[in-house]
Structures are given as C-alpha cells and as structure tokens.
Design a protein around this motif. Structure first.
Motif, mmCIF file in Angstrom:
data_model
loop_
_atom_site.group_PDB
_atom_site.id
_atom_site.type_symbol
_atom_site.label_atom_id
_atom_site.label_comp_id
_atom_site.label_asym_id
_atom_site.label_seq_id
_atom_site.Cartn_x
_atom_site.Cartn_y
_atom_site.Cartn_z
ATOM 1 N N VAL A 185 10.154 -2.571 10.794
ATOM 2 C CA VAL A 185 9.921 -2.839 9.049
ATOM 3 C C VAL A 185 8.999 -1.695 8.671
ATOM 4 C CG1 VAL A 185 8.736 -4.356 7.589
ATOM 5 C CG2 VAL A 185 9.863 -5.216 9.751
ATOM 6 N N LYS A 186 9.386 -0.859 7.699
ATOM 7 C CA LYS A 186 8.697 0.240 7.212
ATOM 8 C C LYS A 186 7.864 -0.353 5.973
ATOM 9 C CE LYS A 186 9.828 3.458 9.986
ATOM 10 N NZ LYS A 186 8.735 3.933 10.897
ATOM 11 N N ARG A 187 8.560 -1.074 5.329
ATOM 12 C CA ARG A 187 7.571 -1.763 4.068
ATOM 13 C C ARG A 187 8.373 -2.891 3.728
ATOM 14 N NH1 ARG A 187 3.934 -3.203 1.006
ATOM 15 N NH2 ARG A 187 3.905 -2.763 -1.336
ATOM 16 N N SER A 188 7.499 -4.122 3.523
ATOM 17 C CA SER A 188 8.033 -5.428 3.029
ATOM 18 C C SER A 188 6.989 -5.968 2.125
ATOM 19 C CB SER A 188 8.230 -6.206 4.286
ATOM 20 O OG SER A 188 8.460 -7.365 4.043
ATOM 21 N N PHE A 189 7.460 -6.320 0.909
ATOM 22 C CA PHE A 189 6.565 -6.824 -0.213
ATOM 23 C C PHE A 189 7.441 -7.957 -0.781
ATOM 24 C CE2 PHE A 189 5.498 -7.163 -4.644
ATOM 25 C CZ PHE A 189 4.180 -7.467 -4.655
ATOM 26 N N ILE A 190 6.752 -9.229 -1.060
ATOM 27 C CA ILE A 190 7.468 -10.261 -1.846
ATOM 28 C C ILE A 190 6.294 -11.164 -2.612
ATOM 29 C CG2 ILE A 190 7.480 -11.777 0.204
ATOM 30 C CD1 ILE A 190 10.150 -12.854 -1.055
ATOM 31 N N ALA A 191 6.471 -11.705 -3.783
ATOM 32 C CA ALA A 191 5.282 -12.248 -4.275
ATOM 33 C C ALA A 191 5.629 -13.012 -5.542
ATOM 34 C CB ALA A 191 4.246 -11.124 -4.926
ATOM 35 N N PHE A 192 4.974 -13.812 -6.069
ATOM 36 C CA PHE A 192 4.914 -14.295 -7.457
ATOM 37 C C PHE A 192 4.008 -13.454 -8.292
ATOM 38 C CE2 PHE A 192 5.548 -18.757 -5.477
ATOM 39 C CZ PHE A 192 6.973 -18.613 -5.826
ATOM 40 N N GLU A 193 4.274 -13.552 -9.569
ATOM 41 C CA GLU A 193 3.214 -12.674 -10.447
ATOM 42 C C GLU A 193 1.711 -13.127 -10.057
ATOM 43 O OE1 GLU A 193 5.162 -11.887 -14.737
ATOM 44 O OE2 GLU A 193 4.920 -14.258 -14.235
ATOM 45 N N GLU A 194 1.534 -14.147 -9.761
ATOM 46 C CA GLU A 194 0.039 -14.798 -9.450
ATOM 47 C C GLU A 194 -0.380 -14.955 -7.889
ATOM 48 O OE1 GLU A 194 -0.819 -17.956 -11.967
ATOM 49 O OE2 GLU A 194 -0.745 -16.661 -13.765
ATOM 50 N N ARG A 195 0.758 -14.524 -6.941
ATOM 51 C CA ARG A 195 0.495 -14.638 -5.767
ATOM 52 C C ARG A 195 1.379 -14.026 -4.690
ATOM 53 N NH1 ARG A 195 1.619 -20.238 -2.216
ATOM 54 N NH2 ARG A 195 1.085 -19.706 -0.088
ATOM 55 N N ILE A 196 0.866 -13.217 -3.752
ATOM 56 C CA ILE A 196 1.425 -12.194 -3.043
ATOM 57 C C ILE A 196 1.826 -13.029 -1.594
ATOM 58 C CG2 ILE A 196 1.323 -9.926 -1.598
ATOM 59 C CD1 ILE A 196 -0.352 -8.951 -4.093
ATOM 60 N N PHE A 197 2.705 -12.947 -1.053
ATOM 61 C CA PHE A 197 3.074 -13.676 0.144
ATOM 62 C C PHE A 197 3.189 -12.551 1.194
ATOM 63 C CE2 PHE A 197 5.354 -16.791 -2.797
ATOM 64 C CZ PHE A 197 4.815 -17.928 -2.415
ATOM 65 N N GLU A 198 3.762 -11.429 0.904
ATOM 66 C CA GLU A 198 3.748 -10.347 2.014
ATOM 67 C C GLU A 198 3.625 -9.002 1.733
ATOM 68 O OE1 GLU A 198 6.475 -10.344 5.839
ATOM 69 O OE2 GLU A 198 7.609 -9.923 4.034
ATOM 70 N N ASP A 199 2.671 -8.303 1.987
ATOM 71 C CA ASP A 199 2.624 -6.892 1.568
ATOM 72 C C ASP A 199 2.233 -6.022 2.845
ATOM 73 O OD1 ASP A 199 1.915 -4.639 0.062
ATOM 74 O OD2 ASP A 199 0.026 -5.459 -0.643
ATOM 75 N N ASP A 200 3.277 -5.802 3.340
ATOM 76 C CA ASP A 200 3.238 -4.840 4.719
ATOM 77 C C ASP A 200 3.746 -3.629 4.725
ATOM 78 O OD1 ASP A 200 1.896 -7.349 6.045
ATOM 79 O OD2 ASP A 200 4.059 -7.792 7.066
ATOM 80 N N GLY A 201 3.219 -2.595 5.415
ATOM 81 C CA GLY A 201 3.857 -0.911 5.311
ATOM 82 C C GLY A 201 3.097 -0.452 4.104
ATOM 83 N N ILE A 202 3.602 0.967 4.108
ATOM 84 C CA ILE A 202 2.904 1.781 3.192
ATOM 85 C C ILE A 202 3.795 1.862 1.932
ATOM 86 C CG2 ILE A 202 2.334 4.256 2.787
ATOM 87 C CD1 ILE A 202 2.048 4.628 5.808
ATOM 88 N N PRO A 203 3.029 1.510 0.663
ATOM 89 C CA PRO A 203 3.753 1.440 -0.467
ATOM 90 C C PRO A 203 4.518 2.673 -0.710
ATOM 91 C CG PRO A 203 1.812 0.375 -0.834
ATOM 92 C CD PRO A 203 1.721 1.206 0.763
ATOM 93 N N GLY A 204 5.533 2.757 -1.294
ATOM 94 C CA GLY A 204 6.508 4.045 -1.622
ATOM 95 C C GLY A 204 5.820 4.570 -2.916
ATOM 96 N N GLY A 205 6.339 5.871 -3.336
ATOM 97 C CA GLY A 205 5.665 6.428 -4.307
ATOM 98 C C GLY A 205 6.123 5.934 -5.559
ATOM 99 N N PHE A 206 7.278 5.158 -5.774
ATOM 100 C CA PHE A 206 7.674 4.717 -6.604
ATOM 101 C C PHE A 206 6.901 3.403 -7.199
ATOM 102 C CE2 PHE A 206 9.757 2.342 -3.294
ATOM 103 C CZ PHE A 206 9.708 0.995 -3.429
ATOM 104 N N GLU A 207 6.130 2.787 -6.361
ATOM 105 C CA GLU A 207 5.330 1.769 -6.714
ATOM 106 C C GLU A 207 3.907 2.213 -7.449
ATOM 107 O OE1 GLU A 207 4.545 -1.183 -3.248
ATOM 108 O OE2 GLU A 207 6.075 -0.024 -2.197
ATOM 109 N N ALA A 208 3.458 3.314 -7.269
ATOM 110 C CA ALA A 208 2.298 3.888 -7.827
ATOM 111 C C ALA A 208 2.117 3.437 -9.030
ATOM 112 C CB ALA A 208 1.996 5.286 -7.481
ATOM 113 N N PRO A 209 3.020 3.698 -10.006
ATOM 114 C CA PRO A 209 2.696 3.274 -11.610
ATOM 115 C C PRO A 209 2.600 2.015 -11.755
ATOM 116 C CG PRO A 209 4.488 4.990 -11.339
ATOM 117 C CD PRO A 209 4.073 4.409 -9.884
ATOM 118 N N PHE A 210 3.257 0.953 -11.166
ATOM 119 C CA PHE A 210 3.291 -0.485 -11.253
ATOM 120 C C PHE A 210 1.633 -0.948 -10.755
ATOM 121 C CE2 PHE A 210 7.717 0.573 -11.134
ATOM 122 C CZ PHE A 210 8.135 -0.511 -11.860
#
Length: 292
Positions: free
Chosen positions: A128-153
């Motif tokens: 698993v290189k990256r795994s992220f899942i969340a609601f707007e107000e709750r993060i369930f999983e945030d594993d691995g190194i974020p990709g460059g496309f995520e930075a602006p968000f």
C-alpha cells in the motif's frame, strides 16, 4: 430522498493495471467481454447466481447498485465497480477481491455522493503506497505519502470547505483528482469505457422484446408517408384534370401509377427489413448467454 447506500457504504471502482499507458488503451475504446466478467465473479464466489443484466459505457451510465458488478477486461487493464458496505479502510478491502486479478498497480476509488464519503488508494506490487478515505468532517484512513496532486487541496487552494471544522475540501473532489493523476485521464469525460453488468442476487436476466411484425397495411402506409404522398392523392389529381383536357389527365394518371409502384416497392422493402431485423434479434437472444 433517502440514501440508497449505508452511511459507510460506497461505490468502489478498482482498476487493475499492468499497462504502462492506461490512457492509450481507453482511448481505443475496446469492448468488454461478457465471458470474462462471468468467470471472474465465479472465481470470487462460486455460489453466486450470476446474471448478466446489461452492457454499456461505465462513464455514461448510473453507477453500480448493491449486488451488482460492472466489469471490463481490456489488454493490460481490468475494471471492477461494485458497492461495498463498509469502506472505512481501503487498504483492508477483501484480499480475495484485491487478488482477483494479477496486477502491478491497483488503483481504488470510493465515493458516496450523499454522505461525502470519498477515498482512494494505490497498491503497488502488493504494498500500500497511499490510502485515504474520509467524510468532510472525519478522516478514517490516511496512510502513506500524499501525492503531489493532493498539495493544493490540503493547502486550501483547491476544493470546497463546508465548515471551519471540516477538511479544506470535499473528499470526493480529491478522489476525482487522484483518478486524473494516477490513470492519466478523467474517467468522467474520457472516451467510452465499455463494461458488462452482472447481478449476484438471483434476479432474472432482462429479455429484449422482439420487434412487432408490421401488417401489410402499416407497411403500405409507411411507404406512402415516406414518399410524401396522400393515399387519396392518386384519385384527387385525376379528378382535378377531367376531360376535355385528355393529355393532362393522362400524364397525371401515369405519374400516379409510377408513384403507386414506387410505394409498393418501398413497402415490400420495409416488410423484408422488418422480417430480417426480427430474425436477427431472435438469433441474438438465442446466443446472448454464450461466452465469446
């Protein structure tokens, strides 16, 4: 309208990729094979009653519902879309599902538009290189190194923040960005992605109604309308040019006969085409369940 999905349920799309350039394969618009999806599901669970329920373009249709799988197998790419009830951890999805297709890269995208649940994951050669899942107000999983496309968000420069306590973006917005970054194209606007849909809940296969055979009167009427003629025009024109002008009436009668002959020929052609179409559809229905 109440949600058709549970709170932690989501529509999950998995891309099993062995191709170096997935975009080029999708651009060629290959057609999915009915037999491939049936065999894949039989391997996932031999006890499932598998029913083909349609074939269409994934990005031009409503997503899969509960007890449904949309599947496509292309050279170097397999796509599976289904509904999973608990997807608070994409890295811990069913091993049987994740290993159903041998692939160097597995990309997973999960969305529930009504609850804002959104997630994405990248598995490379089983890791698993990256795994992220969340609601707007709750993060369930945030594993691995974020990709460059995520930075602006994450920086609040891109995306929509709902409240001061929520993430600086709607998770589904980030899912869409992950698709573009990892697959090389936007699945919602890409060329058609043909899939075959299957149900696993025992529902009967939908039947294609054979076309109704036209009566001779309907065929004749259609032929006349195709020529832009009225059924009574042959006689009306004749009466309009009664004697003593014999030359005019003769010409009109000749034209009427020619028009009637054309209408009759066209009518026969339409009747023949109707029979051929009916025979073709009947043949397809007899072979619709056979694997290619």
């Amino acid at each position: 309208m109440p949600s058709q999905l549970g709170e932690n349920a989501a529509i999950v799309t998995l891309w099993f990729v062995n191709a170096s350039d997935p975009q080029s394969i999708i651009r060629s618009e290959p057609r999915a094979d009915r037999g491939y999806g049936r065999k894949l599901l039989a391997q996932l669970n031999p006890s499932w009653p598998i029913t083909p329920i349609g074939q269409f373009d994934l990005n031009r249709s409503v997503p899969a519902s509960a007890n449904e799988f949309y599947i496509a197998g292309f050279p170097g790419i397999t796509v599976i879309q289904t509904v999973l009830e608990d997807v608070t951890s994409l890295s811990k999805l069913s091993p049987r599902l994740l290993r159903s297709v041998p692939a160097t890269d597995i990309y997973i995208f999960a969305v529930n538009e009504e609850t804002t649940l959104g997630g994405f994951a990248h598995i490379f050669k089983g890791d698993v290189k990256r795994s992220f899942i969340a609601f707007e107000e709750r993060i369930f999983e945030d594993d691995g190194i974020p990709g460059g496309f995520e930075a602006p968000f994450w920086a609040g420069k891109k995306g929509t923040r709902k409240t001061a306590l929520s993430l600086p973006f709607n998770p589904i917005e980030l899912v869409n960005e992950a698709q573009r970054a990892w697959l090389g194209f936007d699945a919602s606007t890409s060329p058609d992605i043909n899939v075959v849909a299957y149900a696993i809940d025992g529902r009967p296969e939908p039947r294609i109604a054979a076309p109704r055979q036209l009566s001779s009167e309907e065929v004749t009427r259609a032929a006349v309308e195709k020529l832009g003629l009225r059924e009574s025009s042959f006689y009306d024109d004749y009466e309009e040019y009664e004697a003593p002008d014999r030359v005019v009436s003769k010409n009109v009668t000749s034209k009427a006969k020619k028009a009637a002959s054309s209408a009759q020929k066209l009518g026969k052609s339409l009747w023949k085409a109707s029979r051929e179409f009916k025979d073709t559809m009947a043949e397809k229905l007899r072979h619709t369940d056979r694997e290619r």
